[in-house]
Scaffold this active site. Structure first.
Site, mmCIF file in Angstrom:
data_model
loop_
_atom_site.group_PDB
_atom_site.id
_atom_site.type_symbol
_atom_site.label_atom_id
_atom_site.label_comp_id
_atom_site.label_asym_id
_atom_site.label_seq_id
_atom_site.Cartn_x
_atom_site.Cartn_y
_atom_site.Cartn_z
ATOM 1 N N TYR A 11 95.954 25.005 -2.224
ATOM 2 C CA TYR A 11 95.504 24.893 -0.836
ATOM 3 C C TYR A 11 96.498 25.605 0.077
ATOM 4 C CZ TYR A 11 94.440 22.807 3.693
ATOM 5 O OH TYR A 11 94.127 22.631 5.007
ATOM 6 N N GLU A 43 92.101 28.265 7.179
ATOM 7 C CA GLU A 43 92.265 27.314 6.083
ATOM 8 C C GLU A 43 91.602 27.878 4.822
ATOM 9 O OE1 GLU A 43 91.570 22.538 5.323
ATOM 10 O OE2 GLU A 43 90.232 23.619 6.656
#
Length: 425
Positions: free
Chosen positions: A148, A236
């Protein structure tokens, strides 16, 4: 996604505002621009970030050729709408799923034909679904490992902050709550930028080793470059994957932009697709107004979200139900009042209008003059109740009193709500 799995399509529904991970009291600003998945991929690709190869189709024509051109072992065929849950959705023609895998180019064409022009219904769409105008055909990606990565603006740190975790492809808030040691939070000095040292620290934390470490550093720095170039407030990447072939690939992205930078980013803001939006919301936005549709029969014209909530509560308290809200915001001009009333009355379910304004920045006399001008140029066929308080209210009341227009006035919020509800009884 389990390690060693194959990308089976990915939902954008799992992305949430990340500021809460850094600053629990942070108030997330409203961002109006939403891009379709393929548009985000184009931006990433244009800034040197590695993404899946893909093609965009608006019909089955050319689907076979586009698939052959990709020359992939397996294809992901994905309906492009601004909603999550596409893989588990269904179309109005009975076809199941907005995300499919196939190894056959001919089947790609068949899948596209079943999607384009039909309404896809998911848990995040209206009950009637959303029309699919475009379909993305991408190469399926083998996943060895998911991580991530995110860059976002944060007031607590007075600038950009980088967040990374080796636990990608899952709810990052859950990772932060249960295993905070698996989350790296790294503020970035805006004048210094993202240095090789900090990018390397990210790659090490994400456990990219050897040649993959340098590839991760490059991806991280390219994402940072894009963050600056497009005036983003958040990029993101979830997941940022490692493939068995030794590649680092950004599989999905959620990008938010600074609305105040629209004058610099006209090309990006020009990408916005209004086909899924309520036409009244689009109309209101074109006049710097905010419209929210509801299912009642009293149209509400207010200034400010807090006053809108109070107005809704007081109307419901007296047995009424709002049909819509139109927020004038601050610095309103007379012509905006005219547009606001036109938009409110375009809703056939509106049987009365309640105008509730508390003027601070807003000059209530401007509101009053705008209302009077509406009656001079248009016909209002529903009862109109007005409650004005605040800046220049005495002048506003004089304008309304001397106008001769069929406007009911109220001295306070409670009286105004009672009159609006009584007007439809």
């Amino acid at each position: 996604m389990a390690a060693g799995g194959v990308l089976r399509g990915f939902s954008r529904a799992g992305f949430r505002p990340l500021q809460a991970l850094i600053s629990p009291n942070y108030q997330v600003p409203v961002r109006h621009l939403n891009l379709l998945e393929y548009q985000s991929k184009v931006l990433l690709d244009n800034h040197g970030v590695t993404v899946q190869r893909f093609r965009i189709l608006d019909s089955a024509k050319g689907a076979v050729e586009a698939s052959k051109d990709l020359n992939a072992a397996e294809y992901v065929v994905k309906a492009q709408i601004l909603a999550g849950g596409r893989g588990k959705g269904h179309f109005d023609n009975g076809f199941k799923g907005g995300v499919h895998l196939t190894k056959e180019c001919e089947e790609v064409a068949s899948l596209v034909e079943k999607m384009v022009g039909h309404r896809l219904v998911t848990k995040q769409t209206p009950k009637e679904g959303i029309v699919v105008n475009k379909v993305m055909v991408a190469e399926s990606v083998d996943i060895l490992r998911e991580t991530y990565f995110c860059i976002l603006m944060d007031r607590e740190h007075n600038g950009p902050v980088l967040i990374a975790s080796p636990d990608g492809g899952m709810d990052i808030e859950e990772v932060a709550a249960k295993t905070p040691d698996r989350l790296l939070t790294l503020p970035i000095d805006i004048t210094e930028g993202l240095t090789d040292d900090k990018a390397g620290k990210v790659a090490d934390f994400l456990k990219f080793e050897g040649a993959l470490r340098e590839k991760c550093v490059k991806e991280v720095k390219n994402i940072w470059g894009m963050f600056l170039a497009v005036d983003a407030t958040q990029i993101e990447i979830n997941p940022l994957i490692e493939t068995p072939q030794g590649q680092v690939v950004a599989v999905d992205a959620k990008i938010q932009f600074d609305d105040n930078a629209e004058f610099r980013q006209k090309d990006i803001f020009g990408l916005e697709d209004f086909s899924e939006s309520d036409p009244r919301e689009v109309d209101a936005a074109s006049h710097n107004l905010t419209y929210i549709g509801m299912d009642g029969n009293i149209g509400c014209l207010v200034n400010g979200a807090g006053l809108a909530m109070a107005t809704m509560d007081i109307i419901k308290l007296h047995g009424g139900s709002p049909a819509n809200f139109l927020d004038l915001g601050g610095g309103v001009q007379e012509h905006q009042v005219e547009h606001a009333l036109r938009i409110l009355t375009s809703d056939k379910s509106v049987k009365a209008i309640f105008i509730n304004i508390f003027g601070g920045i807003v000059n209530t006399a401007t509101i009053a003059s705008g209302l009077v001008n509406v009656f001079k140029t248009a016909r209002i066929d529903v009862p109109l109740v007005v409650r004005l308080q605040g800046t220049n209210v005495d002048e506003a009341k004089r304008i309304l009193a001397e106008s001769g227009c069929p406007i009911q006035t109220a001295s306070d919020l409670d009286e105004g709500a009672k009159k609006a509800v009584a007007a439809i009884s």
